[in-house]
Design a protein around this motif. Structure first.
Motif, short mmCIF file in Angstrom:
data_model
loop_
_atom_site.label_atom_id
_atom_site.label_comp_id
_atom_site.label_asym_id
_atom_site.label_seq_id
_atom_site.Cartn_x
_atom_site.Cartn_y
_atom_site.Cartn_z
N GLY A 310 11.38 83.19 15.50
CA GLY A 310 11.26 84.53 14.95
C GLY A 310 11.30 85.63 15.99
O GLY A 310 11.24 86.81 15.65
N TYR A 327 19.13 80.08 8.42
CA TYR A 327 18.81 81.02 9.49
C TYR A 327 20.07 81.64 10.09
O TYR A 327 20.09 82.84 10.40
N SER A 330 21.25 84.28 7.71
CA SER A 330 20.42 85.49 7.75
C SER A 330 20.77 86.36 8.95
O SER A 330 20.77 87.59 8.86
N LEU A 331 21.07 85.73 10.10
CA LEU A 331 21.43 86.50 11.29
C LEU A 331 22.81 87.13 11.14
O LEU A 331 23.03 88.27 11.58
N ASP A 334 22.55 90.15 9.00
CA ASP A 334 21.74 91.24 9.57
C ASP A 334 22.03 91.33 11.07
O ASP A 334 21.23 90.88 11.91
N GLU A 336 21.79 93.68 13.19
CA GLU A 336 20.78 94.38 13.99
C GLU A 336 19.63 93.45 14.36
O GLU A 336 19.14 93.47 15.50
N LYS A 337 19.20 92.62 13.42
CA LYS A 337 18.16 91.63 13.74
C LYS A 337 18.67 90.66 14.78
O LYS A 337 17.95 90.30 15.72
N LYS A 340 18.58 92.36 18.24
CA LYS A 340 17.23 92.46 18.80
C LYS A 340 16.73 91.11 19.30
O LYS A 340 16.08 91.02 20.35
N MET A 341 17.02 90.05 18.55
CA MET A 341 16.62 88.72 19.00
C MET A 341 17.35 88.35 20.29
O MET A 341 16.76 87.74 21.19
#
Length: 391
Positions: A310, A327, A330-331, A334, A336-337, A340-341
């Motif tokens: 996470g 997962y 989801s990445l 998104d 932007e997520k 950031k990760m």
């Protein structure tokens, strides 16, 4: 194969301080890295066709005899000798050869163990017993992950004070600073430049479970359009290609074989995936982190020491491709997520810098020799005897 153990061994012998150490390398005469080994200045290189990966009692005994003979000849030149082994079978043969040759120091690097939970119990029990016997003649163990140290202690292979953690190093700056146009790189690889890219880098062998990567891709493609590349090669290549065909994803999946431009491929990657069943701590994960790519990987052995669930990626159970696919999806949905990760991973990648790896190995060598009342450098100023450079 272009494995982490092989690449880091070459990096070590290339960068060891020649003022203090005289490096020699004993390895098989085949493989992608042999030419690189031949080009290393100041390296004594011995290529043995008898030293093979598969268990072959006749060839293994021949390899043991030849390695022992080489080490005895080197020992006869004078000065202390350290034998540092990598990989499972070479680690067994090399340590016993070092013991027979009278090496002052015997060190083994653990890049994951030769036994695993997926082997039949009699086979696993045999390999553990063999490792226990060989551990008795081993002065120090280097582990690339805390998980491997804990496992070795739990199994009674060695006490905790006999093991040291030295991360499997990567050139962090090279992966962090590479400048690549992602769309152009994708075109170069034969991919659609407008689609996100999911990458896995691994040898195609059971340990890495590459067929699970096909299942991850199959799950993601139900939700998101993307390209999937697998960088690597090995015995499971035909099964991987057949699995992709049967899954109906061969148009979106690309098997690239071994590549020398992995830093550029990672720079063009949106999500990195690794489906291993067991590990030490795979170098490809900090490489992806240094490149600013979020990671979705199985929570095996040392991997959770690099991937924080996470934060800089996601961890999943081994043999759970559907979970990994969720997962990854989801990445990709998104960005932007994912960005950031990736940034979080880049912050912690410096722990795996390869320069620190060599310095710590040199310190371990020197400490081991000091414990044998020897010195890894000229010690006349301290009043101790100055020995020749260790081998």
């Amino acid at each position: 194969e272009l494995g982490g153990a092989q690449q880091n061994t070459l990096w070590t012998v290339r960068h060891l301080d020649r003022r203090s150490f005289e490096p020699y390398l004993i390895t098989n005469d085949q493989g992608l890295l042999v030419q690189q080994a031949k080009a290393i200045e100041g390296l004594g290189l011995y290529l043995l066709p008898e030293l093979v990966r598969e268990i072959d009692p006749r060839r293994d005994l021949a390899a043991l005899r030849k390695i022992t003979s080489i080490l005895k000849e080197l020992k006869g030149r004078g000065g202390p000798m350290i034998v540092h082994t990598h990989s499972s079978k070479a680690g067994i043969l090399g340590r016993w050869a070092g013991w027979l040759a009278g090496a002052e120091g015997i060190i083994h690097s653990i890049h994951g163990f030769g036994f695993n939970d997926y082997q039949p119990w009699p086979v696993r029990r045999f390999f553990i017993a063999l490792e226990k016997a060989t551990a008795r003649i081993t002065h120090r163990f280097i582990a690339v992950s805390e998980a491997n140290i804990k496992k070795g202690v739990r199994l009674g292979l060695f006490p905790p004070e006999k093991a040291v953690l030295i991360r499997s190093g990567i050139e962090v700056a090279r992966f962090a600073s590479i400048k690549v146009d992602p769309r152009r790189k994708r075109r170069e690889l034969g991919l659609r430049e407008d689609l996100p890219l999911v990458t896995m880098i691994a040898c195609l062998k059971p340990q890495k479970a590459p067929l699970d990567f096909i299942r991850v891709a199959q799950g993601v493609l139900k939700e998101v359009e993307a390209s999937f590349v697998l960088v690597g090669d090995g015995l499971l290549r035909p099964k991987v290609l057949e699995a992709a065909r049967r899954a109906g994803i061969d148009g979106s999946f690309h098997l690239l074989g071994w590549r020398w431009d992995v830093e550029e491929i990672l720079a063009a990657t949106d999500v990195f995936v690794l489906t291993s069943l067991w590990e030490g701590l795979p170098r490809v994960i900090p490489q992806a982190m240094a490149a600013g790519v979020p990671v979705v990987a199985t929570a095996v052995d040392g991997t959770p020491e690099a991937v924080r669930h996470g934060v800089n990626g996601f961890l999943v159970r081994p043999r759970a491709p559907e979970e990994a696919a969720r997962y990854v999806t989801s990445l990709l949905k998104d960005p932007e997520k994912a960005r950031k990760m990736g940034q979080e991973g880049r912050k912690t990648a410096w722990e795996f810098d390869v320069g620190d790896m060599v310095k710590r190995q040199e310190s371990l060598y020197a400490d081991l020799l000091e414990r044998h009342h020897l010195s890894a450098s000229d010690t006349k100023s301290s009043g101790r005897h100055a020995w020749p450079k260790p081998t």
